[in-house]
Motif scaffolding. Sequence first.
Motif, PDB file in Angstrom:
ATOM      1  N   ASP A   1      -1.595   5.872   5.227  1.00  0.00           N
ATOM      2  CA  ASP A   1      -2.450   6.743   4.420  1.00  0.00           C
ATOM      3  C   ASP A   1      -1.881   6.846   3.003  1.00  0.00           C
ATOM      4  O   ASP A   1      -2.548   7.319   2.093  1.00  0.00           O
ATOM      5  CB  ASP A   1      -2.542   8.134   5.059  1.00  0.00           C
ATOM      6  N   ILE A   2      -0.656   6.401   2.808  1.00  0.00           N
ATOM      7  CA  ILE A   2      -0.061   6.388   1.471  1.00  0.00           C
ATOM      8  C   ILE A   2      -0.666   5.220   0.691  1.00  0.00           C
ATOM      9  O   ILE A   2      -0.609   4.076   1.129  1.00  0.00           O
ATOM     10  CB  ILE A   2       1.478   6.234   1.552  1.00  0.00           C
ATOM     11  N   VAL A   3      -1.273   5.531  -0.456  1.00  0.00           N
ATOM     12  CA  VAL A   3      -1.898   4.489  -1.276  1.00  0.00           C
ATOM     13  C   VAL A   3      -0.804   3.653  -1.941  1.00  0.00           C
ATOM     14  O   VAL A   3       0.142   4.188  -2.507  1.00  0.00           O
ATOM     15  CB  VAL A   3      -2.802   5.133  -2.357  1.00  0.00           C
ATOM     16  N   PHE A   4      -0.950   2.356  -1.840  1.00  0.00           N
ATOM     17  CA  PHE A   4       0.109   1.457  -2.306  1.00  0.00           C
ATOM     18  C   PHE A   4      -0.454   0.479  -3.327  1.00  0.00           C
ATOM     19  O   PHE A   4      -1.386  -0.250  -3.053  1.00  0.00           O
ATOM     20  CB  PHE A   4       0.675   0.744  -1.064  1.00  0.00           C
ATOM     21  N   PHE A   5       0.120   0.488  -4.538  1.00  0.00           N
ATOM     22  CA  PHE A   5      -0.286  -0.514  -5.527  1.00  0.00           C
ATOM     23  C   PHE A   5       0.945  -1.188  -6.124  1.00  0.00           C
ATOM     24  O   PHE A   5       2.072  -0.700  -5.987  1.00  0.00           O
ATOM     25  CB  PHE A   5      -1.165   0.097  -6.624  1.00  0.00           C
ATOM     26  N   ALA A   6       0.714  -2.310  -6.789  1.00  0.00           N
ATOM     27  CA  ALA A   6       1.830  -3.046  -7.376  1.00  0.00           C
ATOM     28  C   ALA A   6       1.425  -3.582  -8.736  1.00  0.00           C
ATOM     29  O   ALA A   6       0.232  -3.702  -9.046  1.00  0.00           O
ATOM     30  CB  ALA A   6       2.250  -4.185  -6.461  1.00  0.00           C
ATOM     31  N   GLY A   7       2.424  -3.876  -9.535  1.00  0.00           N
ATOM     32  CA  GLY A   7       2.150  -4.461 -10.841  1.00  0.00           C
ATOM     33  C   GLY A   7       3.254  -5.431 -11.195  1.00  0.00           C
ATOM     34  O   GLY A   7       4.388  -5.273 -10.749  1.00  0.00           O
ATOM     35  N   GLY A   8       2.913  -6.421 -11.995  1.00  0.00           N
ATOM     36  CA  GLY A   8       3.932  -7.374 -12.417  1.00  0.00           C
ATOM     37  C   GLY A   8       3.328  -8.724 -12.707  1.00  0.00           C
ATOM     38  O   GLY A   8       2.103  -8.866 -12.759  1.00  0.00           O
ATOM     39  N   VAL A   9       4.188  -9.693 -12.888  1.00  0.00           N
ATOM     40  CA  VAL A   9       3.719 -11.042 -13.188  1.00  0.00           C
ATOM     41  C   VAL A   9       3.304 -11.694 -11.869  1.00  0.00           C
ATOM     42  O   VAL A   9       4.115 -12.284 -11.174  1.00  0.00           O
ATOM     43  CB  VAL A   9       4.839 -11.868 -13.861  1.00  0.00           C
ATOM     44  N   ILE A  10       2.036 -11.520 -11.547  1.00  0.00           N
ATOM     45  CA  ILE A  10       1.540 -12.010 -10.267  1.00  0.00           C
ATOM     46  C   ILE A  10       0.350 -12.938 -10.539  1.00  0.00           C
ATOM     47  O   ILE A  10      -0.616 -12.539 -11.176  1.00  0.00           O
ATOM     48  CB  ILE A  10       1.116 -10.822  -9.366  1.00  0.00           C
ATOM     49  N   PRO A  11       0.451 -14.196 -10.110  1.00  0.00           N
ATOM     50  CA  PRO A  11      -0.632 -15.157 -10.368  1.00  0.00           C
ATOM     51  C   PRO A  11      -1.959 -14.687  -9.758  1.00  0.00           C
ATOM     52  O   PRO A  11      -1.954 -14.148  -8.638  1.00  0.00           O
ATOM     53  CB  PRO A  11      -0.158 -16.437  -9.679  1.00  0.00           C
ATOM     54  N   ALA A  12      -3.045 -14.888 -10.501  1.00  0.00           N
ATOM     55  CA  ALA A  12      -4.366 -14.435 -10.053  1.00  0.00           C
ATOM     56  C   ALA A  12      -4.698 -14.947  -8.655  1.00  0.00           C
ATOM     57  O   ALA A  12      -5.319 -14.242  -7.855  1.00  0.00           O
ATOM     58  CB  ALA A  12      -5.434 -14.881 -11.048  1.00  0.00           C
ATOM     59  N   ASP A  13      -4.255 -16.159  -8.360  1.00  0.00           N
ATOM     60  CA  ASP A  13      -4.551 -16.752  -7.050  1.00  0.00           C
ATOM     61  C   ASP A  13      -3.966 -15.962  -5.881  1.00  0.00           C
ATOM     62  O   ASP A  13      -4.459 -16.032  -4.757  1.00  0.00           O
ATOM     63  CB  ASP A  13      -3.982 -18.188  -6.971  1.00  0.00           C
ATOM     64  N   ASP A  14      -2.875 -15.256  -6.153  1.00  0.00           N
ATOM     65  CA  ASP A  14      -2.197 -14.536  -5.068  1.00  0.00           C
ATOM     66  C   ASP A  14      -2.823 -13.169  -4.786  1.00  0.00           C
ATOM     67  O   ASP A  14      -2.560 -12.557  -3.750  1.00  0.00           O
ATOM     68  CB  ASP A  14      -0.716 -14.310  -5.420  1.00  0.00           C
ATOM     69  N   ILE A  15      -3.610 -12.688  -5.733  1.00  0.00           N
ATOM     70  CA  ILE A  15      -4.080 -11.295  -5.630  1.00  0.00           C
ATOM     71  C   ILE A  15      -4.958 -11.029  -4.403  1.00  0.00           C
ATOM     72  O   ILE A  15      -4.734 -10.049  -3.689  1.00  0.00           O
ATOM     73  CB  ILE A  15      -4.739 -10.847  -6.959  1.00  0.00           C
ATOM     74  N   PRO A  16      -5.951 -11.897  -4.133  1.00  0.00           N
ATOM     75  CA  PRO A  16      -6.791 -11.615  -2.951  1.00  0.00           C
ATOM     76  C   PRO A  16      -5.968 -11.501  -1.666  1.00  0.00           C
ATOM     77  O   PRO A  16      -6.205 -10.600  -0.849  1.00  0.00           O
ATOM     78  CB  PRO A  16      -7.738 -12.818  -2.890  1.00  0.00           C
TER      79      PRO A  16
ATOM     80  N   ASP B   1       2.157  10.658  -1.991  1.00  0.00           N
ATOM     81  CA  ASP B   1       0.756  10.295  -1.785  1.00  0.00           C
ATOM     82  C   ASP B   1       0.527   8.831  -2.127  1.00  0.00           C
ATOM     83  O   ASP B   1      -0.498   8.257  -1.765  1.00  0.00           O
ATOM     84  CB  ASP B   1      -0.136  11.143  -2.691  1.00  0.00           C
ATOM     85  N   CYS B   2       1.477   8.264  -2.852  1.00  0.00           N
ATOM     86  CA  CYS B   2       1.235   6.954  -3.439  1.00  0.00           C
ATOM     87  C   CYS B   2       2.552   6.244  -3.715  1.00  0.00           C
ATOM     88  O   CYS B   2       3.558   6.879  -4.028  1.00  0.00           O
ATOM     89  CB  CYS B   2       0.468   7.189  -4.749  1.00  0.00           C
ATOM     90  N   ILE B   3       2.547   4.917  -3.571  1.00  0.00           N
ATOM     91  CA  ILE B   3       3.704   4.097  -3.936  1.00  0.00           C
ATOM     92  C   ILE B   3       3.247   3.101  -4.992  1.00  0.00           C
ATOM     93  O   ILE B   3       2.228   2.433  -4.813  1.00  0.00           O
ATOM     94  CB  ILE B   3       4.241   3.300  -2.724  1.00  0.00           C
ATOM     95  N   GLY B   4       3.982   3.017  -6.085  1.00  0.00           N
ATOM     96  CA  GLY B   4       3.692   2.012  -7.106  1.00  0.00           C
ATOM     97  C   GLY B   4       4.930   1.175  -7.339  1.00  0.00           C
ATOM     98  O   GLY B   4       5.971   1.700  -7.723  1.00  0.00           O
ATOM     99  N   LEU B   5       4.830  -0.116  -7.040  1.00  0.00           N
ATOM    100  CA  LEU B   5       6.004  -0.968  -7.201  1.00  0.00           C
ATOM    101  C   LEU B   5       5.804  -1.954  -8.338  1.00  0.00           C
ATOM    102  O   LEU B   5       4.730  -2.529  -8.497  1.00  0.00           O
ATOM    103  CB  LEU B   5       6.292  -1.735  -5.904  1.00  0.00           C
ATOM    104  N   SER B   6       6.853  -2.107  -9.096  1.00  0.00           N
ATOM    105  CA  SER B   6       6.842  -3.086 -10.163  1.00  0.00           C
ATOM    106  C   SER B   6       7.628  -4.290  -9.663  1.00  0.00           C
ATOM    107  O   SER B   6       8.680  -4.145  -9.049  1.00  0.00           O
ATOM    108  CB  SER B   6       7.489  -2.444 -11.395  1.00  0.00           C
ATOM    109  N   ILE B   7       7.091  -5.470  -9.890  1.00  0.00           N
ATOM    110  CA  ILE B   7       7.767  -6.638  -9.310  1.00  0.00           C
ATOM    111  C   ILE B   7       7.650  -7.828 -10.258  1.00  0.00           C
ATOM    112  O   ILE B   7       6.607  -8.088 -10.827  1.00  0.00           O
ATOM    113  CB  ILE B   7       7.200  -6.951  -7.899  1.00  0.00           C
TER     114      ILE B   7
END
Lengths: 317, 134
Positions: B87-102, B58-64
């Motif tokens: 339809d698979i909900v996809f989220f990510a987490g990690g050291v990601i600069p705020a500017d890149d998020i949008p 149902d979901c993918i969570g990637l650490s990067i």
Amino acid sequence: MSLAERVLQGEVRAAARLMRDIDDGLRSAVDELKLLYPHTGSAYVIGITGPPGAGKSTLVDQLTAAYRKQGKRVGIVAVDPTSPFTGGAILGDRIRMNRHADDDGVFIRSLATRGHLGGISRSTGDVVNVLDAMGMEVVIIETVGVGQDEIDIVRMAHTTVVVMVPGLGDDIQAIKAGILEIGDVFVVNKADRDEADRTVRDLAVMLEMNPDKDRGWRPKVLKTEASRNRGIEELVSELEAHRQYLHSSGAINHFLEEKNASLFLDILKERLFAEVYGHIHVNGRFRAVMEGMMTRRTDPYTAVEEILAERFGIGKG
Amino acid sequence: MAERKLRILVGKPGLDGHDRGAKIIARAFRDAGFEVIYTGLHQTPEQIVSAAIQEDVDCIGLSILSGAHNTLLPRVSDLLKEKQADDIVFFAGGVIPADDIPGLKSAGIKEVFTPGTSTEDLVNWVRENVRPRA
Ligand SMILES: Nc1nc2c(ncn2[C@@H]2O[C@H](COP(=O)(O)OP(=O)(O)O)[C@@H](O)[C@H]2O)c(=O)[nH]1
Ligand SMILES: [Mg+2]
């Protein structure tokens, strides 16, 4: 188009969805399985069992590579335990098999035991059927591998491989408790470790002393080093030898009779129970029996006989 | 008797070397009662998407952590769309600069978590945003 029809056309998403419906116990899945059943029975099913960390997943990965070289399509069902406390599970066998993830000729499915004992999930047989129906020529099942009562796999797999590691020592007891009976092929993996040869010899001696599961077949003990792809060819030939033995000796018929009987009886038991339990739950009978037992006015033996008599006209006598 | 269980794929694409964070997240999800398909390190976006489909998650969570988030994450998103599996909900987490998020969010990544997010917050987010399929 039904999920079953899409599975028969080889559609991966449909197969994956049907496996989910099976695992989650959806009624609709049973109807799809009915449609698939005539299209099953051609896959060669291999079971891989043995203690956690023995290298089962690594072996599955190497076996898959070997069968892919032969041009065969491979289905994999990898089972890991559900936590009894939270109902959650970490299914980590794919870690060792990632290189096959985007190969169209390989379909890997991870399953959690969801409370089922015996080394596989309740859904495993049906998931194997989906893989079989979608045209996987070889299906490999990796069991949980914790206990000694991993006997379910013997019914499901044409060939059962028991994987051990060097330095059995204290595990000798465990071996006595049933592992010797279930293997058609024994593998001592991690052959790079000291003591590998000794373990092979010890196992061979124990097998000598053990009454054979099947008189016509003498299980061999092979050595592998799965992480470096050593001994895999020999293992593949031994699997092939066992497969051929099943057919040439006619032992396949005995295997199929037992498999079919246990499959049918399992479904019968499950459906009968669901039928009766659903009924007495709805009509309040279950509660009444519970109350009666509390004050010892009703005994459970009579209660069951009465309920069966009412429902089916049987039970007494 | 029928009960949908939430299935979630946790993995770590790219080249960087350790998976401590991803493992902690996998355990938190298991403890929340989810079935976690843990794929470990070093997978390509193709492998991740194909695993997610075979496992019917149902979901993918990637650490990067590798800094390659701006290429790897949108690639996963694109492949999901290509295979009609978005339809698979996809989220990510990690050291990601705020500017890149949008930019990542507009590429189809539903949420981006930065270091300091508690596992409890992650679990709650999944509970609120991911439903096991009907
Ligand atoms: N030294 C050595 N390690 C191995 C061998 N085969 C597998 N391993 C390692 O043993 C560990 C457990 O392997 P895995 O396949 O996950 O075992 P499973 O729990 O039985 O599925 C991993 O770190 C593998 O890399 C081998 O032949 N020799
Ligand atoms: Mg394993």
